[in-house]
Design a protein around this motif. Sequence first.
Motif, PDB file in Angstrom:
ATOM      1  N   VAL A 431      15.654  -3.761   0.535  1.00 14.01           N
ATOM      2  CA  VAL A 431      15.576  -3.549  -0.907  1.00 14.01           C
ATOM      3  C   VAL A 431      16.747  -4.220  -1.615  1.00 14.01           C
ATOM      4  O   VAL A 431      16.598  -4.839  -2.670  1.00 14.01           O
ATOM      5  N   MET A 432      17.950  -4.121  -1.015  1.00 10.44           N
ATOM      6  CA  MET A 432      19.128  -4.749  -1.617  1.00 10.44           C
ATOM      7  C   MET A 432      18.963  -6.269  -1.690  1.00 10.44           C
ATOM      8  O   MET A 432      19.351  -6.899  -2.675  1.00 10.44           O
ATOM      9  N   LEU A 433      18.371  -6.866  -0.659  1.00  9.41           N
ATOM     10  CA  LEU A 433      18.229  -8.320  -0.613  1.00  9.41           C
ATOM     11  C   LEU A 433      17.074  -8.830  -1.477  1.00  9.41           C
ATOM     12  O   LEU A 433      17.194  -9.852  -2.157  1.00  9.41           O
ATOM     13  N   LEU A 434      15.950  -8.098  -1.458  1.00 12.54           N
ATOM     14  CA  LEU A 434      14.732  -8.608  -2.093  1.00 12.54           C
ATOM     15  C   LEU A 434      14.384  -7.926  -3.406  1.00 12.54           C
ATOM     16  O   LEU A 434      13.641  -8.498  -4.208  1.00 12.54           O
ATOM     17  N   GLY A 435      14.887  -6.694  -3.598  1.00 11.98           N
ATOM     18  CA  GLY A 435      14.520  -5.973  -4.802  1.00 11.98           C
ATOM     19  C   GLY A 435      13.025  -5.691  -4.815  1.00 11.98           C
ATOM     20  O   GLY A 435      12.402  -5.454  -3.766  1.00 11.98           O
ATOM     21  N   PRO A 436      12.377  -5.760  -5.990  1.00 13.13           N
ATOM     22  CA  PRO A 436      10.935  -5.492  -6.065  1.00 13.13           C
ATOM     23  C   PRO A 436      10.093  -6.473  -5.253  1.00 13.13           C
ATOM     24  O   PRO A 436       8.936  -6.197  -4.955  1.00 13.13           O
ATOM     25  N   PHE A 437      10.673  -7.647  -4.908  1.00 14.16           N
ATOM     26  CA  PHE A 437       9.911  -8.640  -4.139  1.00 14.16           C
ATOM     27  C   PHE A 437       9.620  -8.159  -2.708  1.00 14.16           C
ATOM     28  O   PHE A 437       8.856  -8.810  -1.992  1.00 14.16           O
ATOM     29  N   CYS A 438      10.229  -7.036  -2.290  1.00 14.30           N
ATOM     30  CA  CYS A 438       9.934  -6.494  -0.955  1.00 14.30           C
ATOM     31  C   CYS A 438       8.461  -6.078  -0.854  1.00 14.30           C
ATOM     32  O   CYS A 438       7.900  -6.007   0.249  1.00 14.30           O
ATOM     33  N   PHE A 439       7.813  -5.832  -2.016  1.00 18.33           N
ATOM     34  CA  PHE A 439       6.395  -5.477  -1.992  1.00 18.33           C
ATOM     35  C   PHE A 439       5.531  -6.620  -1.462  1.00 18.33           C
ATOM     36  O   PHE A 439       4.442  -6.383  -0.946  1.00 18.33           O
ATOM     37  N   LEU A 440       6.006  -7.856  -1.589  1.00 21.37           N
ATOM     38  CA  LEU A 440       5.238  -8.995  -1.094  1.00 21.37           C
ATOM     39  C   LEU A 440       5.039  -8.915   0.418  1.00 21.37           C
ATOM     40  O   LEU A 440       3.991  -9.306   0.947  1.00 21.37           O
ATOM     41  N   ILE A 441       6.065  -8.410   1.128  1.00 18.45           N
ATOM     42  CA  ILE A 441       5.962  -8.235   2.584  1.00 18.45           C
ATOM     43  C   ILE A 441       4.842  -7.252   2.907  1.00 18.45           C
ATOM     44  O   ILE A 441       3.998  -7.491   3.789  1.00 18.45           O
ATOM     45  N   PHE A 442       4.804  -6.151   2.177  1.00 22.54           N
ATOM     46  CA  PHE A 442       3.808  -5.116   2.453  1.00 22.54           C
ATOM     47  C   PHE A 442       2.404  -5.577   2.066  1.00 22.54           C
ATOM     48  O   PHE A 442       1.426  -5.186   2.719  1.00 22.54           O
ATOM     49  N   ILE A 443       2.290  -6.392   1.025  1.00 21.59           N
ATOM     50  CA  ILE A 443       0.983  -6.931   0.654  1.00 21.59           C
ATOM     51  C   ILE A 443       0.424  -7.773   1.803  1.00 21.59           C
ATOM     52  O   ILE A 443      -0.759  -7.657   2.163  1.00 21.59           O
ATOM     53  N   ALA A 444       1.281  -8.612   2.403  1.00 25.77           N
ATOM     54  CA  ALA A 444       0.849  -9.438   3.540  1.00 25.77           C
ATOM     55  C   ALA A 444       0.447  -8.565   4.725  1.00 25.77           C
ATOM     56  O   ALA A 444      -0.586  -8.819   5.376  1.00 25.77           O
ATOM     57  N   VAL A 445       1.235  -7.535   5.003  1.00 29.98           N
ATOM     58  CA  VAL A 445       0.930  -6.625   6.115  1.00 29.98           C
ATOM     59  C   VAL A 445      -0.415  -5.939   5.897  1.00 29.98           C
ATOM     60  O   VAL A 445      -1.240  -5.825   6.827  1.00 29.98           O
TER      61      VAL A 445
END
Length: 499
Positions: A431-445
């Motif tokens: 979360v510290m590194l990506l912020g809200p963009f961490c959701f992109l990882i979960f979308i791919a998963v």
Amino acid sequence: MSGFLSDLVQYRKLLLMIVVLGIGGTHLSGFQMSVINYTSPYIQKFINETWLERYGSVLHQETLTLLWSVIVSLYCVGGMMGCLCSGYLTAKFGKKKCLLLNDVILIIATLHTGLSRTAKSFEMILVGRFLEGIGAGIHLSTHVQYAGEISPKKLRGFINVTSSVFFALGKTVARILGLRDLLGTEDTWNVLLSFSGLVALIQLLFLPFFPESPPYLLLQKGDKAGCLKAMKQLWGEGNYHTEFEDLMKEKAITKGTKIMNVLEVLREPSVYPQLITMLLLLLSLQLCGLSAITFYTSEIFQTANLRESIIPYVSLGVSISELISVIFCSSIIDRFGRRMLLCGGYLLMALILVLLETSLLLSDQFLWMRYCSVVLIFLFIIAYGIGPAGATSSVNNELFTLSTRASAFVIGGMVIWLGLTFTGMLFPFAVMLLGPFCFLIFIAVLIISAVLIYIFLPETKGKSISEITEEFKTRQFKKKRHQAVEVNANEEKTFCTKL
């Protein structure tokens, strides 16, 4: 729907047992995992005050944080140990005795956490949380197996999902009791932690009046009369020829096969497709983005200008939404099947995360987007509850025969506990590194999980364990035959080329 309700009336004794199983099973896991968040500031203050009284100095913040992280992590360590023990205990003593023993462990754990404040000993909290973790490791796998084994075929999906229902109920109860208007205060935090012991005591008093699971009595103990008696106790008077025949077929398939330990299951190639499928489902569930949603919930509520005093009640609404959606899943899973709920649920969750990512990025430009984010959180939780949260537990319980089920659940449980540990350690940094963009990882998963489940998971609705096992074997055979045909074709092509 009327037929479903009439079935519930017919099997009212079974439903009563499901309640007794649930309140001392996954309900406690959900409660224990959530309640620690509400007691966190009070426990840390208690540790500091106890240290000051003993040694005349205040703890450094780094030391206090370390002690708190140990309290949190000991629960996961205990969970892994309990999970490792559960396979042996259920194979040796059966699910019923295993849960009764577990209730005693949980009561002892509660005495430690509940009396820690009176004894002025934060070390008792450490011991209590470790023992609670052991209890959670045991009842998480044992409850799911027990519920699946006592259900008739036409209600198997519904009964299997009840473990997820009680888990969601545990989280909801923790949020209700953790409100400052109830037990979430500095004077009553130890009472809040003691709730687990009361629930374990209820199960300890009532579970002895119910039978051991019919499959265990027939397949493990060879007790046909006991198996039929247990069916009648749970399902009432009726003709259970189909269920008994399915058990006899499973007994014939596994004749001469003892209940396998973890190493034996890992060395058995015929079980690999089921193990891989189970691990795919568990990893998909852990990496579906629920942790990210939980992490961002309070922040999103604050940016939507919700008053601080209202936020705990809105968070409670999120938990209630999950509970209601999982209950709804239990009522439709035997109609729509497992694959549809899993694939459809993951794809819907991916779509919601795309919309949530968009609303978070545009929230500074359009203020109304902040309220959309709140609505999307509720929709994500509902999609999670109706799909993966309920269907995963049902499928995992239907993949394995009695000889491999306990050890398979140990393997799956270890994946869950290790996943909880690493997610808790690594997710804040992501979360510290990506912020809200961490959701992109979960979308791919989510998208990848939906595709893999559609390809590799056979529909288990309405099929016996032996039929599901046979379908996995058939798929393996087709794959090997296809590979053999390709090899022969290549050899013929090479031979013709040489000529």
